[in-house]
Design a protein around this motif. Structure first.
Motif, short mmCIF file in Angstrom:
data_model
loop_
_atom_site.label_atom_id
_atom_site.label_comp_id
_atom_site.label_asym_id
_atom_site.label_seq_id
_atom_site.Cartn_x
_atom_site.Cartn_y
_atom_site.Cartn_z
N ALA A 117 2.10 -5.16 -3.85
CA ALA A 117 1.30 -4.93 -5.57
C ALA A 117 0.37 -4.74 -4.58
O ALA A 117 -0.26 -4.12 -5.83
CB ALA A 117 2.25 -6.39 -5.60
N VAL A 118 -0.98 -5.53 -3.75
CA VAL A 118 -1.76 -5.09 -3.77
C VAL A 118 -1.93 -3.47 -3.12
O VAL A 118 -3.03 -3.22 -4.01
CB VAL A 118 -2.34 -5.90 -2.84
CG1 VAL A 118 -4.38 -5.06 -2.65
CG2 VAL A 118 -2.81 -7.29 -3.44
N LEU A 119 -1.65 -2.61 -2.47
CA LEU A 119 -1.40 -1.92 -2.49
C LEU A 119 -1.21 -0.80 -3.71
O LEU A 119 -2.04 0.31 -3.55
CB LEU A 119 -0.81 -1.46 -1.26
CG LEU A 119 -0.71 -0.27 -0.93
CD1 LEU A 119 -1.99 0.59 0.22
CD2 LEU A 119 -0.05 0.04 0.72
N ALA A 120 0.13 -1.30 -3.83
CA ALA A 120 0.86 -0.08 -4.99
C ALA A 120 -0.45 -0.15 -5.77
O ALA A 120 -0.54 1.29 -6.74
CB ALA A 120 1.65 -1.17 -5.55
N LYS A 121 -1.42 -1.17 -6.64
CA LYS A 121 -1.94 -1.42 -7.48
C LYS A 121 -3.50 -0.09 -7.20
O LYS A 121 -3.89 0.52 -7.93
CB LYS A 121 -2.76 -2.52 -7.87
CG LYS A 121 -3.91 -3.12 -9.14
CD LYS A 121 -3.18 -2.44 -10.48
CE LYS A 121 -3.79 -2.47 -11.45
NZ LYS A 121 -3.89 -4.48 -11.87
N LEU A 122 -3.48 -0.62 -5.35
CA LEU A 122 -5.08 0.15 -5.16
C LEU A 122 -4.54 1.77 -5.42
O LEU A 122 -5.51 2.10 -5.61
CB LEU A 122 -5.53 -0.83 -3.95
CG LEU A 122 -6.03 -2.01 -4.32
CD1 LEU A 122 -6.90 -2.22 -2.74
CD2 LEU A 122 -6.87 -1.89 -5.51
N LYS A 123 -3.21 1.96 -4.66
CA LYS A 123 -3.00 3.14 -4.79
C LYS A 123 -3.06 4.19 -6.35
O LYS A 123 -3.52 5.13 -6.02
CB LYS A 123 -1.72 3.43 -4.07
CG LYS A 123 -1.06 3.65 -2.84
CD LYS A 123 -0.04 3.34 -2.23
CE LYS A 123 -0.21 3.70 -0.27
NZ LYS A 123 1.06 4.48 -0.27
N GLN A 124 -2.66 3.85 -7.45
CA GLN A 124 -3.17 4.02 -8.27
C GLN A 124 -4.07 4.23 -8.70
O GLN A 124 -4.37 5.23 -9.28
CB GLN A 124 -2.29 2.88 -9.42
CG GLN A 124 -2.51 3.72 -11.50
CD GLN A 124 -2.49 2.67 -11.63
OE1 GLN A 124 -2.44 1.04 -12.01
NE2 GLN A 124 -1.61 2.80 -13.45
N LEU A 125 -5.25 3.73 -8.23
CA LEU A 125 -5.86 3.50 -9.06
C LEU A 125 -7.12 4.91 -7.74
O LEU A 125 -8.01 5.92 -8.32
CB LEU A 125 -7.45 2.39 -8.81
CG LEU A 125 -7.76 1.30 -9.85
CD1 LEU A 125 -8.65 1.93 -10.91
CD2 LEU A 125 -6.07 0.90 -10.04
N HIS A 126 -5.89 4.73 -6.21
CA HIS A 126 -7.05 5.99 -5.34
C HIS A 126 -6.24 7.18 -6.51
O HIS A 126 -7.44 8.18 -6.33
CB HIS A 126 -6.52 5.67 -4.09
CG HIS A 126 -6.58 6.66 -3.17
ND1 HIS A 126 -6.40 7.55 -2.89
CD2 HIS A 126 -7.95 6.63 -2.67
CE1 HIS A 126 -7.03 8.07 -1.80
NE2 HIS A 126 -8.46 7.44 -1.48
N GLU A 127 -5.31 7.15 -6.92
CA GLU A 127 -4.60 8.59 -7.03
C GLU A 127 -5.44 8.74 -8.58
O GLU A 127 -5.62 10.08 -8.46
CB GLU A 127 -3.41 8.66 -7.15
CG GLU A 127 -2.31 7.90 -6.27
CD GLU A 127 -1.38 8.12 -6.85
OE1 GLU A 127 -1.22 7.74 -7.60
OE2 GLU A 127 -0.38 7.60 -5.39
N ALA A 128 -5.56 7.90 -8.82
CA ALA A 128 -6.96 9.00 -9.95
C ALA A 128 -8.58 8.71 -10.14
O ALA A 128 -9.36 9.26 -10.75
CB ALA A 128 -7.22 7.39 -11.15
N GLY A 129 -9.07 8.48 -8.43
CA GLY A 129 -10.10 9.11 -7.81
C GLY A 129 -11.07 7.59 -7.77
O GLY A 129 -12.28 8.37 -6.89
N ILE A 130 -10.53 7.02 -7.42
CA ILE A 130 -11.71 6.13 -7.16
C ILE A 130 -11.63 5.75 -5.77
O ILE A 130 -10.47 5.67 -4.94
CB ILE A 130 -11.09 4.83 -7.64
CG1 ILE A 130 -10.52 4.74 -9.09
CG2 ILE A 130 -11.74 3.18 -7.59
CD1 ILE A 130 -12.12 4.92 -10.29
#
Length: 578
Positions: free
Chosen positions: A242-255
């Motif tokens: 769940a942590v990875l999924a959340k960070l991936k969402q933000l990473h895909e948005a450019g973070i």
């Protein structure tokens, strides 16, 4: 030490002349500090006059391979020149300079700017912007670099989250004062803390992505923080996923920068029975083992699965002391060396942070820390009812840390008073002077208007913890009164009372609306205090019926707001008995 003499709004310093240039010294320093006629913020490491001010001509060219944002800052600053001839502003790269460093040399027909990297060139542009005065460019040479590698803002307070517009404006402010970090961690964002497993709705995700782009344009690293500690089950693979999924969402948005925060949680209990099976009974050491596993796993995941991201930043559950504990020892011995640990000092709200304390923290955590400085945040009981506009103080130069982040108030624009000064300290800690820095921001807000500057300084003082200038004025009054010089004592105090009573209207009418809107409840309170002091001065001058009027005004004060408390309120109560 604070200075009194608010009415003339002058900082008294020792002056001398070196090589024909008037310079001034900071508080008790033996070495000269800054050219008096050239104000640049944050304070440069070195600035000296080399020529007379250069008239900006109509024809100005900017040369060199610089970013669009850097070029825009310079071109906007020199636009509208009326002089004859031509002026060339030439940027170049000098790999011999340190990261973010720059040099400027202003000549009559050419301004040379050297930097090691694009950030240094951008910071040079921010300095050039301030060298433009009255259609001229100050004839100076600047050799500059930051004292601390990381400098910035952590939006980490409880209460009303800044609006999207406020966040955008704060990123622009950060860039203007050479901050290079912005950590997004608002406790009021449910997707950051309570609902950390849930993905962001598309509209808010798009806003965060735009904030990151805006930050990058101003050489500010935008860090997204996730705070799962309230409900995290450390031993479950599904929770790590769940942590990875959340960070991936933000990473895909450019973070490209992430923090995992574990502050303000109860580490004396587990959130699931599986953790007790995996780590044993809840206690400091076992909590640290569980958190350490999560952090190491996340740091590895970021390196392997989120291209371009890192290093991971964290705040641990023990973040406000330098005592050795079983909890800290686990991280000292086992935490991935790439993880940056944030630390608030020797307390959650420390009065001082010293070099020795920072070195002790470095020893405890096994790495240099990043200071999460809880100022001017006002989300704790002792600060209830306060707008904290007092100067940034109590931090020694030469701290052994990665950097400094300011945790501000929910009042975004009012927080800039302290953040401006914190930027000044973080850029050049050895030459930081809290009084000069405060005056610098008052000048900026006032647009150079002396009346507005004096109004702002009086309001800043009233809004600080101890109202030191006000306290000094009252001491001087009482000393003169006791010495028998009552007429002069009353005249001086009347001048101060008139400034205080009139300051709110001046600020409302002539200062940035963001600041005045943030400050309105306290401005109204200041006006009442000023009127009460005016009436009290009249009473001391023989019109004793005015004491009763002062008492009636005091009854109108909002008891929930704190201003000059313990100082002016006591004086107003005691004055009729003098």
């Amino acid at each position: 030490m604070r200075k009194t003499g608010l009415v003339v709004a002058v900082i008294v310093v020792a002056a001398t002349a070196v090589a024909g240039v008037l310079i001034y010294r900071g508080k008790g320093d033996s070495e000269p500090k800054r050219a008096t006629d050239v104000a640049v913020w944050p304070t440069p490491q070195a600035i000296e006059r080399v020529t007379e001010d250069v008239q900006i001509p109509a024809a100005v060219t900017v040369e060199g391979d610089v970013e669009a944002t850097t070029r825009q800052v310079v071109e906007k600053a020199v636009a509208g020149g009326t002089g004859g001839g031509a002026l060339k502003i030439r940027f170049s790269t000098d790999k011999g300079l340190s990261a973010e460093a720059y040099r400027i040399n202003v000549g009559s027909s050419e301004v040379t700017v050297a930097s090691a990297d694009p950030a240094g060139a951008f910071y040079a542009a921010q300095t050039l912007r301030q060298l433009v005065r009255g259609g001229k460019l100050a004839g100076v040479k600047v050799d500059d670099r930051p004292s601390l590698p990381q400098r910035g803002i952590v939006e980490g307070f409880y209460g009303r989250q800044w609006t999207y517009a406020e966040q955008q404006a704060q990123l622009d402010f950060a860039a203007s004062v050479k901050f290079n970090s912005y950590v997004y961690a608002p406790k009021d964002d449910p997707f950051h803390r309570e609902r950390w497993r849930d993905p962001y709705p598309e509209d808010r995700l798009a806003q965060i992505a735009e904030l990151a782009k805006r930050a990058a344009a101003g050489h500010v690293k935008f860090t997204y923080s996730l705070a799962p500690g309230l409900s995290m089950c450390y031993s479950k693979d599904s929770e790590r996923d769940a942590v990875l999924a959340k960070l991936k969402q933000l990473h895909e948005a450019g973070i490209r920068s992430f923090a995992l925060l574990l502050d303000d949680i109860d580490y004396g209990r587990w959130n699931c029975p599986e953790d007790q099976d995996a780590y044993g009974p809840p206690n400091q050491e076992n909590a640290a083992r569980a958190q350490n596993d999560l952090l190491n796993d996340t740091a590895l995941t970021i390196r392997n699965q989120l291209p371009g991201a890192g290093p991971l930043i964290t705040v641990l559950t023990e973040y406000g002391d330098i005592r050795q504990t079983p909890y800290k020892k686990v991280f000292h011995d086992h935490l991935d060396k790439s993880v940056i640990v944030m630390w608030t000092g020797t307390a959650v709200i420390p009065a001082t942070i010293t070099r020795d304390q920072s070195r002790r923290a470095e020893q405890l955590w096994g790495r240099k820390t990043l200071i999460w400085d809880n100022y001017p945040v006002a989300d704790y009981p002792d600060a209830k009812g306060r707008l904290l506009l007092g100067s940034y103080s109590g931090r020694e130069p030469g701290l052994s840390v990665v950097g400094l982040l300011s945790n501000p108030m929910s009042q975004a624009f009012a927080s800039r008073v302290a953040m401006f000064e914190m930027a000044d300290y973080a850029w050049n800690d050895a030459m930081y002077d809290e009084d000069a820095s405060e005056l610098g921001y008052a000048n900026l807000l006032a647009g150079g208007d002396e009346k507005v500057r004096i109004a702002l300084l009086s309001f800043f003082d009233m809004s600080s913890w101890t109202a030191p200038r006000l306290a000094g004025e009252l001491r001087e009054f009482q000393d003169r009164w006791k010495a028998g010089d009552k007429k002069a004592a009353v005249a001086e105090l009347r001048t101060y009372a008139d400034v205080l009573a009139g300051a709110p209207k001046v600020i409302r009418d002539r200062v940035d609306k963001g600041f005045s809107t943030d400050s309105e409840p306290w401005l109204a309170q200041t006006e009442l205090y000023g009127r009460a002091l005016q009436a009290t001065v009249d009473g001391l001058d023989g019109r004793r019926e005015r004491f009763a009027e002062s008492a009636e005004i005091v009854k109108q004060l909002n008891k929930e707001l704190k201003l000059g408390d313990g100082t002016l309120d006591k004086f107003l109560a005691q004055a009729p008995n003098l």
